[in-house]
Design a protein around this motif. Structure first.
Motif, PDB file in Angstrom:
ATOM      1  N   ALA A  70       0.833  -1.206   0.000  1.00  0.00           N
ATOM      2  CA  ALA A  70       0.000   0.000   0.000  1.00  0.00           C
ATOM      3  C   ALA A  70       0.867   1.255   0.000  1.00  0.00           C
ATOM      4  CB  ALA A  70      -0.934  -0.013   1.212  1.00  0.00           C
ATOM      5  N   LEU A  71       1.965   1.231   0.753  1.00  0.00           N
ATOM      6  CA  LEU A  71       2.866   2.382   0.791  1.00  0.00           C
ATOM      7  C   LEU A  71       3.524   2.611  -0.569  1.00  0.00           C
ATOM      8  CD1 LEU A  71       4.541   1.813   4.288  1.00  0.00           C
ATOM      9  CD2 LEU A  71       2.970   3.662   3.671  1.00  0.00           C
ATOM     10  N   ILE A  72       3.922   1.526  -1.219  1.00  0.00           N
ATOM     11  CA  ILE A  72       4.536   1.649  -2.542  1.00  0.00           C
ATOM     12  C   ILE A  72       3.525   2.215  -3.542  1.00  0.00           C
ATOM     13  CG2 ILE A  72       5.520   0.372  -4.492  1.00  0.00           C
ATOM     14  CD1 ILE A  72       7.452   0.696  -2.154  1.00  0.00           C
ATOM     15  N   GLN A  73       2.307   1.720  -3.491  1.00  0.00           N
ATOM     16  CA  GLN A  73       1.273   2.210  -4.408  1.00  0.00           C
ATOM     17  C   GLN A  73       0.940   3.676  -4.149  1.00  0.00           C
ATOM     18  OE1 GLN A  73      -2.058  -0.485  -4.061  1.00  0.00           O
ATOM     19  NE2 GLN A  73      -0.850  -2.249  -4.756  1.00  0.00           N
ATOM     20  N   ALA A  74       1.143   4.114  -2.904  1.00  0.00           N
ATOM     21  CA  ALA A  74       0.869   5.515  -2.556  1.00  0.00           C
ATOM     22  C   ALA A  74       2.027   6.434  -2.922  1.00  0.00           C
ATOM     23  CB  ALA A  74       0.556   5.627  -1.068  1.00  0.00           C
ATOM     24  N   GLY A  75       3.116   5.858  -3.454  1.00  0.00           N
ATOM     25  CA  GLY A  75       4.220   6.680  -3.906  1.00  0.00           C
ATOM     26  C   GLY A  75       5.502   6.576  -3.106  1.00  0.00           C
ATOM     27  N   ALA A  76       5.525   5.734  -2.074  1.00  0.00           N
ATOM     28  CA  ALA A  76       6.755   5.563  -1.290  1.00  0.00           C
ATOM     29  C   ALA A  76       7.821   4.859  -2.132  1.00  0.00           C
ATOM     30  CB  ALA A  76       6.477   4.758  -0.022  1.00  0.00           C
ATOM     31  N   ASP A  78      10.838   2.201  -2.966  1.00  0.00           N
ATOM     32  CA  ASP A  78      11.041   0.787  -2.651  1.00  0.00           C
ATOM     33  C   ASP A  78      12.389   0.631  -1.939  1.00  0.00           C
ATOM     34  OD1 ASP A  78      11.057  -1.924  -2.499  1.00  0.00           O
ATOM     35  OD2 ASP A  78      10.939  -2.304  -4.648  1.00  0.00           O
ATOM     36  N   THR A  79      12.410   0.966  -0.655  1.00  0.00           N
ATOM     37  CA  THR A  79      13.631   0.981   0.140  1.00  0.00           C
ATOM     38  C   THR A  79      13.404   0.272   1.469  1.00  0.00           C
ATOM     39  OG1 THR A  79      13.063   3.028   1.320  1.00  0.00           O
ATOM     40  CG2 THR A  79      14.174   3.250  -0.827  1.00  0.00           C
ATOM     41  N   PRO A  80      14.488  -0.021   2.193  1.00  0.00           N
ATOM     42  CA  PRO A  80      14.311  -0.617   3.525  1.00  0.00           C
ATOM     43  C   PRO A  80      13.602   0.320   4.491  1.00  0.00           C
ATOM     44  CG  PRO A  80      16.627  -0.103   3.100  1.00  0.00           C
ATOM     45  CD  PRO A  80      15.915   0.040   1.801  1.00  0.00           C
ATOM     46  N   HIS A  81      13.650   1.626   4.253  1.00  0.00           N
ATOM     47  CA  HIS A  81      12.926   2.565   5.113  1.00  0.00           C
ATOM     48  C   HIS A  81      11.418   2.349   4.993  1.00  0.00           C
ATOM     49  CE1 HIS A  81      16.879   4.494   4.773  1.00  0.00           C
ATOM     50  NE2 HIS A  81      16.599   5.105   5.914  1.00  0.00           N
ATOM     51  N   THR A  82      10.957   2.016   3.797  1.00  0.00           N
ATOM     52  CA  THR A  82       9.533   1.734   3.610  1.00  0.00           C
ATOM     53  C   THR A  82       9.178   0.397   4.257  1.00  0.00           C
ATOM     54  OG1 THR A  82       9.555   2.993   1.551  1.00  0.00           O
ATOM     55  CG2 THR A  82       7.686   1.520   1.901  1.00  0.00           C
ATOM     56  N   GLN A  83      10.080  -0.569   4.192  1.00  0.00           N
ATOM     57  CA  GLN A  83       9.863  -1.834   4.903  1.00  0.00           C
ATOM     58  C   GLN A  83       9.739  -1.585   6.410  1.00  0.00           C
ATOM     59  OE1 GLN A  83      13.350  -4.028   3.577  1.00  0.00           O
ATOM     60  NE2 GLN A  83      12.107  -5.203   2.117  1.00  0.00           N
ATOM     61  N   LEU A  84      10.622  -0.758   6.939  1.00  0.00           N
ATOM     62  CA  LEU A  84      10.572  -0.426   8.359  1.00  0.00           C
ATOM     63  C   LEU A  84       9.242   0.242   8.711  1.00  0.00           C
ATOM     64  CD1 LEU A  84      11.656   0.003  11.201  1.00  0.00           C
ATOM     65  CD2 LEU A  84      12.987   1.952  10.349  1.00  0.00           C
ATOM     66  N   ALA A  85       8.783   1.150   7.851  1.00  0.00           N
ATOM     67  CA  ALA A  85       7.511   1.819   8.106  1.00  0.00           C
ATOM     68  C   ALA A  85       6.366   0.814   8.166  1.00  0.00           C
ATOM     69  CB  ALA A  85       7.250   2.862   7.024  1.00  0.00           C
ATOM     70  N   ALA A  86       6.412  -0.199   7.294  1.00  0.00           N
ATOM     71  CA  ALA A  86       5.366  -1.224   7.293  1.00  0.00           C
ATOM     72  C   ALA A  86       5.419  -2.066   8.567  1.00  0.00           C
ATOM     73  CB  ALA A  86       5.517  -2.111   6.057  1.00  0.00           C
ATOM     74  N   LEU A  87       6.611  -2.439   8.978  1.00  0.00           N
ATOM     75  CA  LEU A  87       6.763  -3.219  10.211  1.00  0.00           C
ATOM     76  C   LEU A  87       6.264  -2.433  11.420  1.00  0.00           C
ATOM     77  CD1 LEU A  87      10.312  -4.700   9.552  1.00  0.00           C
ATOM     78  CD2 LEU A  87       8.242  -6.056   9.889  1.00  0.00           C
ATOM     79  N   LYS A  88       6.665  -1.180  11.516  1.00  0.00           N
ATOM     80  CA  LYS A  88       6.236  -0.340  12.644  1.00  0.00           C
ATOM     81  C   LYS A  88       4.722  -0.162  12.662  1.00  0.00           C
ATOM     82  CE  LYS A  88       8.339   3.490  13.471  1.00  0.00           C
ATOM     83  NZ  LYS A  88       8.995   4.802  13.243  1.00  0.00           N
ATOM     84  N   HIS A  89       4.141   0.007  11.488  1.00  0.00           N
ATOM     85  CA  HIS A  89       2.692   0.206  11.423  1.00  0.00           C
ATOM     86  C   HIS A  89       1.949  -0.992  12.022  1.00  0.00           C
ATOM     87  CE1 HIS A  89      -1.258   1.345   9.902  1.00  0.00           C
ATOM     88  NE2 HIS A  89      -1.373   0.114   9.429  1.00  0.00           N
ATOM     89  N   VAL A  90       2.369  -2.187  11.645  1.00  0.00           N
ATOM     90  CA  VAL A  90       1.674  -3.392  12.102  1.00  0.00           C
ATOM     91  C   VAL A  90       2.004  -3.714  13.556  1.00  0.00           C
ATOM     92  CG1 VAL A  90       1.436  -5.888  11.767  1.00  0.00           C
ATOM     93  CG2 VAL A  90       1.486  -4.347   9.786  1.00  0.00           C
ATOM     94  N   ILE A  91       3.290  -3.720  13.895  1.00  0.00           N
ATOM     95  CA  ILE A  91       3.706  -4.220  15.212  1.00  0.00           C
ATOM     96  C   ILE A  91       3.558  -3.169  16.300  1.00  0.00           C
ATOM     97  CG2 ILE A  91       5.616  -5.222  16.531  1.00  0.00           C
ATOM     98  CD1 ILE A  91       6.673  -6.348  13.847  1.00  0.00           C
ATOM     99  N   ALA A  92       4.038  -1.953  16.029  1.00  0.00           N
ATOM    100  CA  ALA A  92       3.996  -0.904  17.056  1.00  0.00           C
ATOM    101  C   ALA A  92       2.647  -0.188  17.096  1.00  0.00           C
ATOM    102  CB  ALA A  92       5.125   0.098  16.825  1.00  0.00           C
TER     103      ALA A  92
END
Length: 292
Positions: A70-76, A78-92
């Motif tokens: 969803a973040l990639i489709q919104a324009g983010a 494709d980096t590890p920073h976007t992966q981190l954002a996804a992990l934080k969103h779900v877990i934290a």
């Protein structure tokens, strides 16, 4: 469980031991980190149904991948920073998981089942979950032990980011890492190549068990600490240093014959050097203590 182990409800202790021994016979690349950690925690929760944990983990892994897409489709990017954002969103953010700061050394801090059921845990078990979720998503995720602090490194498209799950995903650049090492090892300590070496799945599980063992020793529950070492030995039968840990605990429990056997096995496997000399001195102490 999600794979590599046995699915069963109300699992018995003997079955858990068989599962852990089965993991010990697998090559490291076949181990599923979350499954092993659940099996290691299972003896602390007798009679618990384990199947639901695999279902839960698969759901969270899917949520992490969906959030990243969803973040990639919104324009983010494709980096590890976007992966981190996804992990934080779900877990934290969604799960609300965090470190229980008021008592970081309590045994449940090292318990994956307790983390899933309560949402609270220690820095190590939280970092293990982040690593497990990222790896299950198919991402390049490494677990690092930097001066005893568990950190995660994500690698994607030639970029890397190291972060601290216990600090809500705080990015640890070179300056922050140097500060961490100096804080924990002294003002003259410096980062080394070893700080960037990732732990294997098996080593991560042993790292978690060692934290639990330390908590139990501090509480003077030596029987439980020995159980923890023995479970680590089941999944890591080639880790000879666990023999020394077992010997120490056998000695504290005045089980000197078993302590001697563990040390003898350790001496047969440890390379020559300071560790061998220490073990020989300890073996002499045990034999004198066991003498009438």
């Amino acid at each position: 469980m999600t794979g590599g182990g046995k699915e069963t409800d109300n699992i018995k202790e003997t079955e858990i031991e068989n599962i852990l021994s089965g993991y010990g016979a697998l090559p490291d690349q076949s181990l599923k980190l979350f499954d092993v950690c659940i099996a290691l925690a299972a003896p602390l929760h007798p009679g618990l149904k384990l199947q639901r944990f695999g279902v839960f983990f698969n759901k969270q892994t899917a949520a992490v991948k969906d959030r990243f897409d969803a973040l990639i489709q919104a324009g983010a990017e494709d980096t590890p920073h976007t992966q981190l954002a996804a992990l934080k969103h779900v877990i934290a953010d969604c799960l609300g998981w965090q470190v229980r700061a008021e008592s970081p050394d309590f045994p449940a801090a090292c318990d994956m089942i307790a983390l899933v059921d309560s949402g609270y845990g220690g820095a190590t078990v939280l970092a293990v979950f982040y690593a497990a979720a990222a790896q299950a998503a198919g991402w390049g995720a490494d677990f690092l032990d930097v001066a005893g602090c568990p950190l995660i490194r994500l690698t994607r498209n030639g970029q890397r980011v190291i972060f601290d799950p216990a600090q809500n995903g705080k990015i640890m650049d070179a300056g922050a890492l140097r500060g961490l090492v100096k804080e924990r090892k002294g003002a003259t300590a410096e980062l080394s190549a070893g700080d960037y070496q990732p732990l294997s799945a098996r080593a991560i599980c042993v790292f978690l068990q060692n934290r639990l063992k330390s908590c139990l020793i501090e509480a003077e529950d030596y029987n439980a600490a020995l159980d923890t070492v023995q479970r680590a030995q089941m999944i890591a039968p080639d880790e000879y240093r666990l023999l020394f840990d077992a010997a120490v605990l056998y000695a504290r429990l005045s089980r000197f014959t078993q302590a001697e056997h563990a040390l003898t096995d350790y001496l047969a496997r440890v390379p020559p050097g300071a560790e061998q000399a220490e073990a020989l001195r300890f073996l002499d102490e045990i034999r004198r203590a066991a003498s009438p």
